[in-house]
Design an enzyme around this catalytic site. Structure first.
Site: not given
Length: 236
Positions: A4, A20, A24, A43, A87, A90, A180-181, A203-204, A217
């Site tokens: 990858h 992510g 970015r 990819r 990492r 957001s 999520m990570e 961010s939210d 952002r």
């Protein structure tokens, strides 16, 4: 070269920032690194290596979610010798005192499930940040005006969540934000004797429904990247 990551030997620095979004990664490399060059585009998951204040740094996209991050983090650590992985991304705020554009430093990362869950079976392993990185990031944040929060976050394995009862319990128990990570990153880092940290920008917000427009952002993420870079090289 791995399945990858198409970088050649020596193309990846020991210090890697992992947003992510691959675009970015491109923005951060062009904005904060000197002599940044593209080292991976397999990819479409872009990675760049350059220098920051003379220190070699790679910024490699990780994709969305713990399974995707696990692929890139494993290859970066096992095949390219990455030793510090931070990492930058957001998160959604989950406390009233956590506002849009605030920075969250994830001391621990709660999760329901991750790619590493099968290893631990009935054990509830508690993934946490590297203390040296966390302390250095808190110091770096203290030199800025951006409000910063240190504490527990939630790493979700779903984006379109249908468990409002679970969210209520996380708010009740002081979870600062959701992303999520990070939980998988922290687990992989300790498994391979590396250092890891998640530096996040709100961010939210799950309580208020407020959100940053997409065009704002990137401009709000500069503090996060600078905090991560300073922490990487002062948190030994």
């Amino acid at each position: 070269m791995t399945i990858h990551i198409g970088a050649a030997p020596g193309d990846i620095a020991e210090t890697v920032l992992m947003p992510g979004d691959p675009y970015r990664a491109k923005w951060a490399a062009e904005t904060f690194l000197q002599d940044a060059r593209l080292v991976n585009e397999v990819r479409g998951m872009l990675g760049f290596t350059g220098t920051w204040n003379g220190h070699p740094v790679t910024i490699q996209g990780s994709g969305m979610g713990m399974p995707s991050l696990s692929i890139y983090a494993n290859e970066l650590i096992r095949d390219y010798g990455a030793r510090t992985l931070i990492r930058i991304g957001s998160c959604g705020g989950m406390q009233e005192h956590v506002a849009l554009r605030d920075v969250v430093l994830a001391m621990t990362a709660t999760t329901v499930n991750s790619p590493s869950s099968g290893i631990f079976r009935d054990l509830n392993f508690a993934p946490c940040a590297d203390w040296g990185l966390l302390r250095a990031a808190a110091d770096a944040a203290g030199r800025r005006t951006v409000p910063t929060h240190v504490g527990n976050i939630y790493s979700s394995d779903v984006f379109y969540d249908e468990r409002p009862d679970l969210n209520e319990q996380m708010v009740r128990h002081g979870i600062l934000g959701v992303e999520m990570e990070a939980a998988e990153l922290y687990t992989l880092a300790v498994r391979h004797n590396c250092r890891a940290l998640a530096v996040l920008t709100v961010s939210d917000h799950l309580l208020t429904g407020a959100a940053l427009p997409s065009d704002q952002r990137e401009r709000s993420f500069g503090d996060m990247v600078e905090i991560a870079l300073e922490a990487a090289f002062t948190g030994d």
